[in-house]
Design a protein around this motif. Structure first.
Motif, short mmCIF file in Angstrom:
data_model
loop_
_atom_site.label_atom_id
_atom_site.label_comp_id
_atom_site.label_asym_id
_atom_site.label_seq_id
_atom_site.Cartn_x
_atom_site.Cartn_y
_atom_site.Cartn_z
N ARG A 84 0.82 -1.20 0.00
CA ARG A 84 0.00 0.00 0.00
C ARG A 84 0.86 1.26 0.00
NH1 ARG A 84 -3.73 -1.28 5.11
NH2 ARG A 84 -1.76 -2.06 5.90
N MET A 85 2.10 1.06 0.45
CA MET A 85 2.98 2.18 0.76
C MET A 85 3.22 3.14 -0.40
SD MET A 85 6.62 1.12 2.16
CE MET A 85 7.51 0.78 0.66
N ILE A 86 3.53 2.61 -1.59
CA ILE A 86 3.91 3.48 -2.71
C ILE A 86 2.71 4.32 -3.19
CG2 ILE A 86 4.74 3.49 -5.10
CD1 ILE A 86 6.62 1.16 -4.16
N PRO A 87 1.55 3.69 -3.47
CA PRO A 87 0.40 4.52 -3.85
C PRO A 87 -0.02 5.50 -2.74
CG PRO A 87 0.03 2.26 -4.50
CD PRO A 87 1.24 2.26 -3.65
N GLN A 88 0.10 5.10 -1.49
CA GLN A 88 -0.23 6.04 -0.41
C GLN A 88 0.70 7.25 -0.48
OE1 GLN A 88 -0.08 4.07 3.40
NE2 GLN A 88 -2.06 3.09 3.12
N PHE A 89 1.95 6.97 -0.72
CA PHE A 89 2.92 8.06 -0.85
C PHE A 89 2.51 9.00 -1.99
CE2 PHE A 89 6.83 10.01 -2.41
CZ PHE A 89 7.42 10.43 -1.23
N VAL A 90 2.07 8.40 -3.10
CA VAL A 90 1.64 9.19 -4.26
C VAL A 90 0.42 10.04 -3.90
CG1 VAL A 90 0.80 9.07 -6.62
CG2 VAL A 90 2.61 7.52 -5.87
N ILE A 91 -0.54 9.43 -3.19
CA ILE A 91 -1.74 10.18 -2.78
C ILE A 91 -1.34 11.40 -1.95
CG2 ILE A 91 -3.84 10.13 -1.36
CD1 ILE A 91 -4.06 7.13 -2.01
N PHE A 92 -0.50 11.17 -0.94
CA PHE A 92 -0.12 12.27 -0.05
C PHE A 92 0.73 13.31 -0.78
CE2 PHE A 92 -0.74 8.92 3.37
CZ PHE A 92 -2.00 9.39 3.70
N LYS A 93 1.45 12.85 -1.77
CA LYS A 93 2.24 13.79 -2.56
C LYS A 93 1.30 14.68 -3.38
CE LYS A 93 5.96 13.90 -5.97
NZ LYS A 93 5.20 14.27 -7.16
N ILE A 98 10.03 8.25 5.40
CA ILE A 98 9.73 8.51 3.99
C ILE A 98 8.98 9.83 3.78
CG2 ILE A 98 9.85 6.07 3.32
CD1 ILE A 98 6.86 6.00 3.10
N LEU A 124 -7.14 4.09 1.56
CA LEU A 124 -5.76 3.79 1.92
C LEU A 124 -5.41 2.30 1.88
CD1 LEU A 124 -5.24 6.33 4.86
CD2 LEU A 124 -4.54 6.56 2.48
N PRO A 172 -5.00 1.85 -2.99
CA PRO A 172 -3.54 1.66 -3.11
C PRO A 172 -3.14 0.27 -3.57
CG PRO A 172 -4.03 2.86 -1.12
CD PRO A 172 -5.35 2.42 -1.69
N MET A 173 -3.87 -0.77 -3.11
CA MET A 173 -3.48 -2.11 -3.55
C MET A 173 -3.69 -2.28 -5.04
SD MET A 173 -4.58 -4.54 -0.37
CE MET A 173 -3.88 -6.06 -0.97
N ALA A 198 -3.79 0.21 -7.28
CA ALA A 198 -2.82 1.07 -7.96
C ALA A 198 -1.44 0.42 -7.96
CB ALA A 198 -2.76 2.42 -7.26
N TYR A 224 1.00 -0.14 -11.00
CA TYR A 224 2.37 0.40 -11.04
C TYR A 224 3.38 -0.71 -11.32
CZ TYR A 224 0.63 4.59 -8.58
OH TYR A 224 -0.05 5.72 -8.20
N MET A 235 7.61 8.49 -10.91
CA MET A 235 6.83 9.48 -10.16
C MET A 235 6.70 10.82 -10.87
SD MET A 235 6.31 9.02 -6.34
CE MET A 235 6.81 10.58 -5.75
N TYR A 258 12.82 -0.19 -0.27
CA TYR A 258 12.92 1.21 0.14
C TYR A 258 13.90 1.96 -0.76
CZ TYR A 258 14.58 5.22 2.81
OH TYR A 258 14.98 6.48 3.18
N PHE A 263 12.27 4.93 -2.80
CA PHE A 263 12.42 6.28 -2.28
C PHE A 263 13.81 6.87 -2.47
CE2 PHE A 263 8.94 4.24 0.01
CZ PHE A 263 7.91 5.09 -0.39
N MET A 321 9.36 3.35 -9.02
CA MET A 321 8.13 2.98 -8.33
C MET A 321 7.53 1.69 -8.86
SD MET A 321 7.87 4.97 -5.95
CE MET A 321 8.09 6.58 -5.24
#
Lengths: 282, 315
Positions: free
Chosen positions: A122-131, A215, B36, B40-41, B43, B47, B54, B270, B274, B279
């Motif tokens: 979930r982490m990467i899309p969540q990051f994109v949302i918050f971005k 992050i 959330l 995200p799952m 997406a 990806y 990005m 990571y 990041f 991505m």
């Protein structure tokens, strides 16, 4: 027979004391390094038991602008996340425990199964949302998700509420209270111990939180102390090695409040994990 | 009350109202779940099929990221390290926790004190435990000094590729208190009559443990096992903090220590996401990790049918 029992007892305590000592070594060593003088740090010679007692290290660090700022940040992040979690989880748990509706069991199972999903997917899309929301390098991505509840705490609170007698709700209904009224006036006062337990768990988790702050935050001035401690171990621009006495003084400042929280919250935590834990695996 | 008995086509007005309130009250969770978790799952799967940094629009690649991943030596290193860690740490921590809980369950004086002492290390942030163990396991640190007293030449731990993972495992074992506390609580919940019955049958300590404690505790052991495996496979903070230390070899690269010997899957992920903003590639890695965790969890659950015991269940 009695002699054997005595030896048994001695052996048990010997093993337990030995293990306890091993478990305490890292703390003793941390305290020892935190009390070392700057010159010992440069030589990197530390002893397990402290030989120097520079208690002023603790005093000085409170006046270190960075560390005091990080400490303040930790307190603010922890408090807001914990308040948000406790409030949202209590509300959702009440609905799952008490209100009858089609689809309730389905959603409850869905809620529980989210506990098993590793955060990486979930982490990467969540990051994109918050971005996209422009929230990077603010505390919002850390705090806001807590408003949506957390499966494990919802589960613990639901178990707790489900065990309260239903007559209370029925009596309140006759008195003309609505669903929210029952929650706020009847249920909430009764689940204070469970809320305290959830708060203690949340405080500990948020205080030690590392990955998401890492992050989402770029500005050092916004860091919580757990992340700040890592910054203290970085080499300075002048190439000087990190001041390890300062690193471990800051670490002790990070640890001691949690030990206090643990002692205060111990009795609540123990009960609720037990009731949720044993029911959870059945 | 069974749900079936209430299954009618029409709901009364009161029932409708209750349903509406139910969904209103769980709406914070429901919103979070869709925004959330579900989105995200989805997406993340998309990806993982694209090349995306990005900043530009994602370019669809199909399964390329997955193919690239399984042809990448570093990924296998990370996979190996993570499995090595999980396969040793999970059983060892379980055995030690069970042993300590069993010792404390025998009406030992000072039980509370011991329990607290074993639990307190779990309150230490992992950043801090990584840093202190770096010093404890330093080549000339206190651990090796102690081993020297016993006439053993200690390894250089985090500076020797074969000893970095055992070093990480020792570090994590310090935090086994949270599982231990649960197991102890579970043991204390086992009815005393069972032990009395066992005593009358003349069981010894091992038989008692094997035939009374273990079966009664098995659901809790299963829970701990599953959670430990899930957490172990997601190890990140300890190796990340260690790998970014000034003195650590490989700091400029992926931060996985000497020869990437403690690089874990999440640490690699990571880095890709990041640090290098790959991505799509990182998402593919996340899904591979997800599938590994899922398979292992299902295997443990499946095997548990043979070794867990639930009260009130006839066999």
């Amino acid at each position: 027979m009695r002699k054997a029992a005595l030896w048994n007892r001695i052996l048990t305590h010997a093993v337990l004391i030995f293990t306890s000592l091993i478990f305490m070594i890292p703390f003793v060593f941390m305290i020892s390094i935190s009390l070392a003088s700057d010159s010992s740090v440069v030589l990197a010679q530390y002893t397990l038991l402290p030989t120097e007692f520079h208690f002023e290290n603790y005093w000085n660090i409170l006046f270190d602008t960075k560390v005091s700022l990080w400490l303040r940040n930790s307190v603010m992040i922890t408090l807001s996340c914990t308040l948000a979690t406790v409030a949202s989880c209590a509300l959702v748990a009440y609905a799952f425990a008490r209100l009858r509706a089609r689809g309730r069991n389905f959603w409850f199972v869905v809620c529980l199964s989210t506990m098993m999903i590793p955060s990486q997917v979930r982490m990467i899309p969540q990051f994109v949302i918050f971005k996209e929301l422009g929230w990077i390098d603010t505390w919002l991505p850390l705090i806001v998700p807590n408003l949506f509840g957390s499966a494990y705490y919802i589960f613990m609170l639901r178990q707790f509420i489900a065990r309260l007698p239903r007559d209370l709700d029925e009596a309140a209904t006759l008195d003309g209270l609505g669903y929210f009224g029952i929650f706020a006036r009847i249920i909430l006062p009764l689940i204070v111990p469970a809320l305290a337990a959830v708060a203690v768990f949340a405080i500990m988790a948020n205080w030690n939180w590392f990955f998401e702050p890492l992050i989402y935050l770029n500005t050092e001035d916004l860091f919580p102390l757990a992340l700040g401690v890592k910054i203290l171990t970085a080499t300075t621009s002048s190439g000087a090695p990190p001041m390890w006495n300062k690193v471990f003084t800051a670490s002790m400042i990070l640890i001691v409040p949690m030990i206090l929280v643990y002692f205060v919250g111990q009795k609540y935590m123990y009960e609720i994990t037990l009731s949720a834990g044993s029911a959870g695996v059945k | 009350m069974s749900a079936n008995r209430h299954k009618r086509l029409r709901l009364t007005k009161a029932e409708k109202r209750e349903t509406a309130w139910f969904y209103l009250l769980i709406s914070p969770w429901l919103f979070g779940f869709f925004a959330l978790t579900v989105y995200p799952m989805g997406a993340s799967i998309y990806y993982s099929l694209t090349n995306w940094n990005m900043f530009q629009t994602p370019k669809f690649l199909g399964a390329d990221n997955y193919i690239k991943l399984f042809g990448n030596a570093t990924f296998y290193t990370a996979l190996y390290n993570t499995f090595y860690y999980a396969l040793i740490f999970v059983p060892v921590s379980m055995i030690i926790s069970l042993f300590l809980a069993w010792l404390l369950n025998r009406n030992v004086r000072g039980r509370q004190i011991y329990r607290t002492l074993f639990y307190i290390p779990t309150l230490v942030p992992v950043v801090v435990s990584a840093l202190i163990f770096m010093w404890i396991l330093a080549p000339e640190g206190i651990c090796n000094q102690f081993l020297a007293l016993l006439g053993i030449q200690g390894p250089s731990w985090f500076y020797d590729a074969t000893w970095t993972k055992p070093g990480l495992i020792i570090m994590s074992l310090w935090g086994l208190g949270s599982g231990f506390v649960l197991l102890l609580a579970g043991m204390q919940g086992i009815p005393q009559e069972l032990y009395e019955a066992g005593y009358l049958d003349g069981t010894n300590a091992w038989q008692e443990f094997r035939h009374i404690t273990m079966p009664m505790l098995s659901p809790m052991i299963l829970y701990n096992l599953v959670m430990n495996i899930i957490n172990a496979l997601q190890l990140f903070t300890q190796p990340y903090v260690l790998g970014s230390q000034q003195s650590m070899p490989g700091r400029a690269g992926l931060g996985g220590g000497i020869d990437n010997s403690f690089l874990t899957i999440v640490q690699l992920l990571y880095n890709q996401a990041f640090k290098q903003f790959k991505m799509g590639y990182a998402s593919a890695m996340a899904w591979v990790l997800f599938v590994i965790i899922l398979i292992l969890t299902l295997l443990v659950m499946k095997s548990s049918e043979a070794w867990t015991y639930y009260e009130g269940e006839s066999r």
